[in-house]
Scaffold this active site. Sequence first.
Site, PDB file in Angstrom:
ATOM      1  N   HIS A   1      -1.526  -3.149  -5.440  1.00  0.00           N
ATOM      2  CA  HIS A   1      -1.343  -2.255  -6.586  1.00  0.00           C
ATOM      3  C   HIS A   1      -0.410  -2.863  -7.619  1.00  0.00           C
ATOM      4  O   HIS A   1       0.268  -3.874  -7.373  1.00  0.00           O
ATOM      5  CB  HIS A   1      -0.816  -0.893  -6.132  1.00  0.00           C
ATOM      6  CG  HIS A   1       0.530  -0.924  -5.473  1.00  0.00           C
ATOM      7  ND1 HIS A   1       1.720  -1.040  -6.171  1.00  0.00           N
ATOM      8  CD2 HIS A   1       0.879  -0.843  -4.162  1.00  0.00           C
ATOM      9  CE1 HIS A   1       2.733  -1.035  -5.338  1.00  0.00           C
ATOM     10  NE2 HIS A   1       2.258  -0.919  -4.099  1.00  0.00           N
TER      11      HIS A   1
ATOM     12  N   CYS B   1       2.969  -2.701   1.150  1.00  0.00           N
ATOM     13  CA  CYS B   1       1.907  -2.970   0.177  1.00  0.00           C
ATOM     14  C   CYS B   1       2.127  -4.296  -0.534  1.00  0.00           C
ATOM     15  O   CYS B   1       3.196  -4.900  -0.452  1.00  0.00           O
ATOM     16  CB  CYS B   1       1.837  -1.841  -0.840  1.00  0.00           C
ATOM     17  SG  CYS B   1       1.117  -0.315  -0.197  1.00  0.00           S
TER      18      CYS B   1
END
Length: 247
Positions: free
Chosen positions: A118, A134
């Site tokens: 992301h 992440c």
Amino acid sequence: MLLKKLVFTLGLLLLSSCLMVKPADAAEKEAIIINKSNNQLAFYENGKLQKVFPVATGRTRSLTPEGKFSLVNKVKNRPWYKEGIPGGDPRNPLGARWLGIKVPGDWGHTSGNMYGVHGTNQPSSIGTYVSSGCIRMYNKDVIWLYDRADKNIPVYITSTSSSFTALAQKYGVGANKAVAGNEFFNETLRYGSKGDSVAILQRKLNIKADGMFGPQTLRAVKKYQTSKGLVADGIVGPKTRKALFSK
């Protein structure tokens, strides 16, 4: 009887042709490879390495899982559910795009705990080990990736000194060759090093690419490091590599 034998033989030939798939045909044409050792992400499309991006990964090695996973969802301006921050809000730590990854026990969903590639509202964190698992990218980079990466493509995450070319060969991804202008290396280079990685370095420095890290290459590296405000030690480590291959 002869006709039956002929039909049977043709059937066997057809079946054999369906089962016999050449390795090149079986290779994955599109994939994402993430190397945590240098925090870089490579995107392969149509069997070729298209771009390499800097990323941020888990603050400890165990937080960002390693293995082969799948890209299972894509979301523009995904909300930050944990804090109730809407998508597109400057406070949203997920940035402009979300690409969810299917990890055993955590399926890339858009709520709850999850893993994904992301964007970020903290661009200074890129290149570091800071996330809870992440993979962070600059917003402009994740938008580029989002527009090109298809759902269900493989996502390989590893931590290794191997180059992306070697990793692509290992994973059977595409043609295993970088497109012009996107060649790179991952290992630290210094006086006395030799091989393809040194030749790539030399091409980036616009000097003779003989694959030998000798006096000329040492001088060129120190000159480049000085021009970028880096320590001019003649050693090509993570900071010098990042400067060489940044946009």
